[in-house]
Design a protein around this motif. Structure first.
Motif, short mmCIF file in Angstrom:
data_model
loop_
_atom_site.label_atom_id
_atom_site.label_comp_id
_atom_site.label_asym_id
_atom_site.label_seq_id
_atom_site.Cartn_x
_atom_site.Cartn_y
_atom_site.Cartn_z
N LEU A 295 2.16 12.04 0.98
CA LEU A 295 2.61 10.66 0.66
C LEU A 295 2.61 9.60 1.75
O LEU A 295 1.88 8.71 1.71
CB LEU A 295 4.24 10.54 0.37
CG LEU A 295 4.78 9.32 0.27
CD1 LEU A 295 4.17 8.28 -0.95
CD2 LEU A 295 6.18 9.42 0.40
N LEU A 296 2.45 10.36 3.05
CA LEU A 296 2.40 9.69 4.31
C LEU A 296 0.86 9.20 4.39
O LEU A 296 0.57 8.06 4.84
CB LEU A 296 2.85 10.36 5.33
CG LEU A 296 4.42 10.65 5.54
CD1 LEU A 296 4.89 11.44 6.74
CD2 LEU A 296 5.41 9.44 5.43
N GLN A 297 0.07 10.34 4.21
CA GLN A 297 -1.33 9.93 4.24
C GLN A 297 -1.94 9.11 3.36
O GLN A 297 -2.77 8.11 3.66
CB GLN A 297 -2.04 11.37 4.22
CG GLN A 297 -1.46 12.54 5.04
CD GLN A 297 -2.00 12.11 6.66
OE1 GLN A 297 -2.64 11.26 6.76
NE2 GLN A 297 -0.86 12.81 7.41
N ALA B 67 0.59 2.25 -7.12
CA ALA B 67 -0.81 2.61 -6.62
C ALA B 67 -0.58 3.95 -5.96
O ALA B 67 -1.27 4.93 -6.10
CB ALA B 67 -1.42 1.64 -5.84
N VAL B 68 0.26 4.13 -5.11
CA VAL B 68 0.48 5.38 -4.37
C VAL B 68 0.83 6.40 -5.25
O VAL B 68 0.53 7.70 -5.34
CB VAL B 68 1.61 5.15 -3.29
CG1 VAL B 68 1.89 6.60 -2.46
CG2 VAL B 68 1.29 4.22 -2.28
N ASP B 69 2.07 6.14 -6.13
CA ASP B 69 2.38 7.29 -7.00
C ASP B 69 1.24 7.57 -8.06
O ASP B 69 0.97 8.85 -8.46
CB ASP B 69 3.51 6.61 -7.89
CG ASP B 69 5.00 6.59 -7.23
OD1 ASP B 69 4.75 7.10 -5.96
OD2 ASP B 69 5.66 5.72 -7.55
N GLY C 212 9.99 6.58 5.52
CA GLY C 212 9.37 7.34 4.68
C GLY C 212 7.94 6.63 4.25
O GLY C 212 7.43 6.89 2.98
N ILE C 213 7.13 5.87 5.31
CA ILE C 213 6.17 5.15 5.00
C ILE C 213 5.04 5.37 5.88
O ILE C 213 5.34 5.38 7.21
CB ILE C 213 6.15 3.79 4.76
CG1 ILE C 213 4.63 3.01 4.11
CG2 ILE C 213 6.79 2.89 5.87
CD1 ILE C 213 4.94 1.58 3.69
N GLY C 214 3.65 5.75 5.58
CA GLY C 214 2.78 5.92 6.80
C GLY C 214 2.36 4.80 7.21
O GLY C 214 1.31 4.03 6.72
#
Length: 264
Positions: free
Chosen positions: A168-170, A229-231, A104-106
């Protein structure tokens, strides 16, 4: 003849059009709730949309390089949006899709060969490298528009969760790609501004840059900081942890309990 040739080089590939068609049909299926479970439709919708974003990422590199002076990108097929035309289709398409399915990671792509010797000016070199991840940023903005515009009324829950997971991926792809690590686009942005000696010292690390990044992400503190940071970015765009959790949960429709987020 030259005009015809250049037009054919930039004609959109039937392969890309086929992927876009799959995205449209499965997006409709997610929106309407077609079928007994939204999981498979979300899986196909997010995966095909993710591949489209990878194609646009590589296209942005190539198009910017074309305007920067590398007129060979058309003949290589990079302007047709055909994922099969990339130098390393495994790195640009297959591995990123597998990482989405497994983790589940880009995963950053990056397999168009730019003849840098044809490019003049450090700013042009930097812009060519930045163009790809900036496409991921733009894709994330589009995916999250209903959230930060507060326009979710009437949007089915399943489609909302699919958009959140795609965003999320982007975001993960953009952040990873902008890291100033040899082999990633972030390093390509700063490389033209480094001394010749520094570039020579960094050059041997380029093939292993991505592996180094993922090795470092195994460190719990680094992993927590990265996803924090992503969140934070997603939260700023109006997406909650519940949205992304449900998106990932439904995407993995083959796992037990994957329908926990399904709403009536």
């Amino acid at each position: 003849m030259t005009t015809v040739s250049r037009t054919s080089e930039q004609r959109i590939s039937p392969v890309f059009l086929g992927i876009a068609a799959v995205t449209a049909v499965t997006g409709w299926a997610v929106w309407t709730g077609f079928g007994s479970s939204p999981g498979l439709a979300i899986f196909l919708f997010v995966t095909s949309a993710w591949v489209i974003s990878l194609c646009l990422h590589e296209y942005a590199h190539a198009r910017t390089a074309l305007h920067g002076g590398d007129i060979t990108v058309g003949a290589k097929g990079y302007l047709s949006l055909n994922p099969l035309a990339y130098t390393h289709a495994l790195l640009s398409i297959v591995l990123p899709v597998l990482f989405v399915i497994m983790g589940g990671i880009g995963l950053p792509g990056g397999a168009v060969f730019i003849e840098r010797g044809r490019i003049r000016g450090r700013w042009r070199h930097s812009l060519i490298s930045a163009a790809g991840p900036l496409t991921n940023v733009a894709f994330a903005v589009v995916c999250t528009a209903p959230f930060w515009l507060d326009a979710l009324d009437g949007v089915p829950a399943a489609f909302r969760y699919a958009l959140a997971f795609l965003a999320l991926l982007q975001v993960t792809a953009a952040i990873l790609n902008f890291l100033p690590v040899p082999g990633l686009d972030g390093y390509g942005v700063i490389e033209p501004w480094l001394s010749h000696k520094a570039r020579r010292q960094m050059e041997p690390l380029a093939p292993f840059g991505l592996l180094l990044v993922f090795a470092v992400l195994w460190i719990p503190e680094v992993n927590a900081a990265f996803f924090g940071a992503v969140d934070a970015v997603l939260s700023g765009l109006g997406i909650s942890d519940l949205d992304t959790y449900c998106g990932l949960n439904l995407y993995r429709f083959w796992q037990e309990g994957s329908n926990v987020c399904v709403t009536p």
